[in-house]
Design an enzyme around this catalytic site. Structure first.
Site, PDB file in Angstrom:
ATOM      1  N   ARG A 175      28.451  35.040  50.320  1.00  0.00           N
ATOM      2  CA  ARG A 175      27.384  36.041  50.382  1.00  0.00           C
ATOM      3  C   ARG A 175      26.338  35.470  51.058  1.00  0.00           C
ATOM      4  NH1 ARG A 175      30.661  39.127  49.566  1.00  0.00           N
ATOM      5  NH2 ARG A 175      30.975  40.536  47.860  1.00  0.00           N
ATOM      6  N   GLN A 199      22.398  43.679  54.053  1.00  0.00           N
ATOM      7  CA  GLN A 199      23.316  44.255  54.683  1.00  0.00           C
ATOM      8  C   GLN A 199      23.083  45.725  54.863  1.00  0.00           C
ATOM      9  OE1 GLN A 199      26.746  41.156  54.336  1.00  0.00           O
ATOM     10  NE2 GLN A 199      27.361  43.064  53.749  1.00  0.00           N
ATOM     11  N   HIS A 244      29.845  42.055  58.505  1.00  0.00           N
ATOM     12  CA  HIS A 244      30.765  41.793  57.583  1.00  0.00           C
ATOM     13  C   HIS A 244      31.961  42.341  57.513  1.00  0.00           C
ATOM     14  CE1 HIS A 244      30.553  41.269  52.710  1.00  0.00           C
ATOM     15  NE2 HIS A 244      31.640  40.953  53.032  1.00  0.00           N
TER      16      HIS A 244
HETATM   17  P1  NDP Z   1      37.072  33.681  42.667  1.00  0.00           P
HETATM   18  O1  NDP Z   1      36.695  34.075  41.316  1.00  0.00           O
HETATM   19  O2  NDP Z   1      38.749  33.505  42.656  1.00  0.00           O
HETATM   20  O3  NDP Z   1      36.825  31.968  42.820  1.00  0.00           O
HETATM   21  C1  NDP Z   1      35.446  31.748  42.637  1.00  0.00           C
HETATM   22  C2  NDP Z   1      35.469  30.408  42.296  1.00  0.00           C
HETATM   23  O4  NDP Z   1      33.946  29.892  42.361  1.00  0.00           O
HETATM   24  C3  NDP Z   1      35.724  30.113  41.057  1.00  0.00           C
HETATM   25  O5  NDP Z   1      36.699  28.869  41.148  1.00  0.00           O
HETATM   26  C4  NDP Z   1      34.787  29.460  40.071  1.00  0.00           C
HETATM   27  O6  NDP Z   1      34.865  28.545  39.342  1.00  0.00           O
HETATM   28  C5  NDP Z   1      33.635  28.924  41.282  1.00  0.00           C
HETATM   29  N1  NDP Z   1      32.298  29.065  41.081  1.00  0.00           N
HETATM   30  C6  NDP Z   1      31.372  29.853  40.645  1.00  0.00           C
HETATM   31  N2  NDP Z   1      30.405  29.235  40.627  1.00  0.00           N
HETATM   32  C7  NDP Z   1      30.281  28.062  41.089  1.00  0.00           C
HETATM   33  C8  NDP Z   1      29.279  27.105  41.477  1.00  0.00           C
HETATM   34  N3  NDP Z   1      27.964  27.330  41.098  1.00  0.00           N
HETATM   35  N4  NDP Z   1      29.753  26.047  42.183  1.00  0.00           N
HETATM   36  C9  NDP Z   1      30.901  25.742  42.215  1.00  0.00           C
HETATM   37  N5  NDP Z   1      32.038  26.870  41.945  1.00  0.00           N
HETATM   38  C10 NDP Z   1      31.701  27.935  41.576  1.00  0.00           C
HETATM   39  O7  NDP Z   1      36.572  34.413  43.905  1.00  0.00           O
HETATM   40  P2  NDP Z   1      37.135  34.532  45.529  1.00  0.00           P
HETATM   41  O8  NDP Z   1      37.519  33.209  45.811  1.00  0.00           O
HETATM   42  O9  NDP Z   1      38.263  35.417  45.420  1.00  0.00           O
HETATM   43  O10 NDP Z   1      36.064  35.003  46.221  1.00  0.00           O
HETATM   44  C11 NDP Z   1      34.888  34.096  46.126  1.00  0.00           C
HETATM   45  C12 NDP Z   1      33.682  34.941  46.792  1.00  0.00           C
HETATM   46  O11 NDP Z   1      33.754  35.311  48.114  1.00  0.00           O
HETATM   47  C13 NDP Z   1      33.225  36.444  45.817  1.00  0.00           C
HETATM   48  O12 NDP Z   1      32.603  36.121  44.792  1.00  0.00           O
HETATM   49  C14 NDP Z   1      32.710  37.011  46.952  1.00  0.00           C
HETATM   50  O13 NDP Z   1      31.349  36.854  46.713  1.00  0.00           O
HETATM   51  C15 NDP Z   1      33.187  36.455  48.232  1.00  0.00           C
HETATM   52  N6  NDP Z   1      34.088  37.319  48.872  1.00  0.00           N
HETATM   53  C16 NDP Z   1      33.578  37.761  50.218  1.00  0.00           C
HETATM   54  C17 NDP Z   1      34.399  38.632  51.308  1.00  0.00           C
HETATM   55  C18 NDP Z   1      33.979  38.989  52.317  1.00  0.00           C
HETATM   56  O14 NDP Z   1      34.458  40.058  52.825  1.00  0.00           O
HETATM   57  N7  NDP Z   1      33.413  38.227  53.044  1.00  0.00           N
HETATM   58  C19 NDP Z   1      35.576  39.230  50.289  1.00  0.00           C
HETATM   59  C20 NDP Z   1      35.900  38.812  49.182  1.00  0.00           C
HETATM   60  C21 NDP Z   1      34.921  37.961  48.500  1.00  0.00           C
HETATM   61  P3  NDP Z   1      35.747  28.478  37.873  1.00  0.00           P
HETATM   62  O15 NDP Z   1      36.898  29.534  38.168  1.00  0.00           O
HETATM   63  O16 NDP Z   1      36.258  26.936  37.897  1.00  0.00           O
HETATM   64  O17 NDP Z   1      34.783  28.801  36.848  1.00  0.00           O
END
Ligand code: NDP
Length: 385
Positions: free
Chosen positions: A285, A314, A333
């Site tokens: 993001r 955006q 995006h």
């Molecule tokens: P997931 O929910 O699979 O993974 C997110 C991870 O982030 C989890 O492992 C979580 O930890 C961890 N996390 C949350 N907050 C923190 C922090 N402050 N520091 C470190 N780790 C943290 O999400 P995705 O991998 O599917 O997606 C990630 C992000 O990518 C989405 O939230 C979205 O914003 C973005 N995205 C962008 C897209 C695009 O088109 N550019 C499309 C899809 C997603 P834990 O599980 O250990 O609590």
């Protein structure tokens, strides 16, 4: 009769496509880890064709109108007199996409007393005021995993493009030049570099797996450790904080969700901790990164290159500094809305709507907020209480 308002990006200036580069896309039945791809009862579109624009309508019109519901598809979403504001007042469901985010704010919810479901056709529901949705007892759902691999592929492309300095080299060719010395003056091999992801969730882990064959050192930071066998398989180094990871890496890829706690966490302090000449990729993001601090870090050379496909707001205004900052490899995006991804998130949107309209439970992995709390994926990824 249910009214569904669907906010999608506008058709291309040259029009909705009438032909395609390929005749089909591969059929993907499940994601890493075993979650199945969407399982709607049927689809009324051809996978691989444009579904994410206004004319594409996510392939939903026949299904919804045959069942007696009203579908309104719009792209105008900004300002108090937007089509979104006008249509939302008597809507039951709003569908939007992170690529063209319809910000579903508390004020907008207050003007839409019937609104029960905010559905993200894709992943990432930070454009919905989740606290307000919890207070109102609304359901928020997204099509978890539908475009995670799409984003991971885009991220790997950007890492390689930045380090090898691909885009300026291509520009030399397009402009008729052959200045090899200039073309390679910022070009390095990725091999041997240290690559880290902040957050090793679905996308972050997929990036680590895809970078492994490049013979790099792999690092991650996340709230939770990955299973030991995964750490061993990828020879991962775990760091106790994002800053510790940044100090050890040459390339940092950001995959944290946007929450109040992560808003602008990548700022001047963070960049100062990185090695001079580090690269950053952000397909998570835009608001995770401090806009002006990033421009300054690129101008000073502290950061050697930055690429990503996420911005704030955006669409980014024409004078957004990230369009022209040095050594950027930005895209609009697009990483999660390839034609392949569209087929999956359109099918997932239909699956969620089928469940909602028939009173069947929505898959847990698609749920972010329901019944006044974070649930399912939301409880894991968004609950920052
Ligand atoms: P997931 O929910 O699979 O993974 C997110 C991870 O982030 C989890 O492992 C979580 O930890 C961890 N996390 C949350 N907050 C923190 C922090 N402050 N520091 C470190 N780790 C943290 O999400 P995705 O991998 O599917 O997606 C990630 C992000 O990518 C989405 O939230 C979205 O914003 C973005 N995205 C962008 C897209 C695009 O088109 N550019 C499309 C899809 C997603 P834990 O599980 O250990 O609590």
């Amino acid at each position: 009769m249910v009214k569904i308002v669907c906010v999608l990006y506008p058709d291309a200036a040259k029009g909705h496509p009438t032909s395609y580069a390929r005749d089909s896309i591969p059929t993907i039945a499940s994601y890493p880890g075993g979650q199945t791809t969407p399982t709607p009862k049927a689809i009324d579109f051809i996978p691989g064709q444009m579904l994410g624009d206004v004319t594409g309508e996510l392939g939903l019109r026949k299904f919804l109108e045959d069942a007696g519901h009203e579908l309104v598809v719009i792209s105008d979403k900004e300002g108090p007199n937007s089509a979104l504001d006008r249509e939302l007042v008597d809507a039951d469901v709003v569908i939007s996409q992170p690529f063209w985010p319809a910000y579903i704010t508390r004020e907008r919810m207050e003007k839409a007393p019937k609104l029960k479901l905010a559905l993200t056709a894709g992943i990432g529901s930070d454009h919905v005021d989740l606290e307000a949705a919890i207070e109102r007892g609304m359901t928020v759902a997204e099509v978890t995993y539908s475009n995670s691999i799409s984003v991971a592929e885009h991220t790997v492309m950007m890492i390689l493009s930045l380090v090898r300095d691909y885009i300026p080299q291509h520009d030399i060719v397009r402009s008729g030049g052959w200045d090899i010395a200039d073309a390679v003056s910022r070009s390095y091999d990725v091999e041997g570099m240290q690559v880290g992801v902040v957050a090793a969730g679905r996308i972050g882990l997929a990036v680590l797996r895809r970078m492994k064959p490049f013979d790099v050192g792999l690092h991650y930071y996340d709230f939770h450790r990955l299973p030991k066998d995964v750490e061993e398989e990828l020879n991962l180094t775990y760091h106790p904080s994002a800053a510790a990871l940044a100090q050890a890496c040459d390339i940092v890829s950001i995959h944290t969700p946007l929450t109040p706690a992560t808003d602008t966490m990548y700022n001047a302090d963070f960049f100062a901790k990185m090695k001079r000449g580090s690269y950053i990729v952000n397909c998570a993001r835009g608001k995770l990164v401090d806009t002006d601090a990033l421009v300054a870090a690129l101008q000073s050379g502290q950061i050697a290159g930055y690429a990503g496909d996420v911005w704030y707001p955006q669409p980014a205004p024409a004078d957004h500094p990230w369009r022209t900052m040095p050594h950027n490899g930005m895209t609009p995006h697009t990483s999660g809305t390839s034609l392949s991804a569209q087929a999956r998130y359109a099918a997932g949107t239909r699956e969620i709507l089928e469940c909602f309209l028939e009173g069947r439970p929505i898959r847990d992995e698609y749920l972010i907020v329901k019944g006044g709390d974070f649930v399912g994926t939301g409880a894991h990824s968004y609950d920052v209480k």
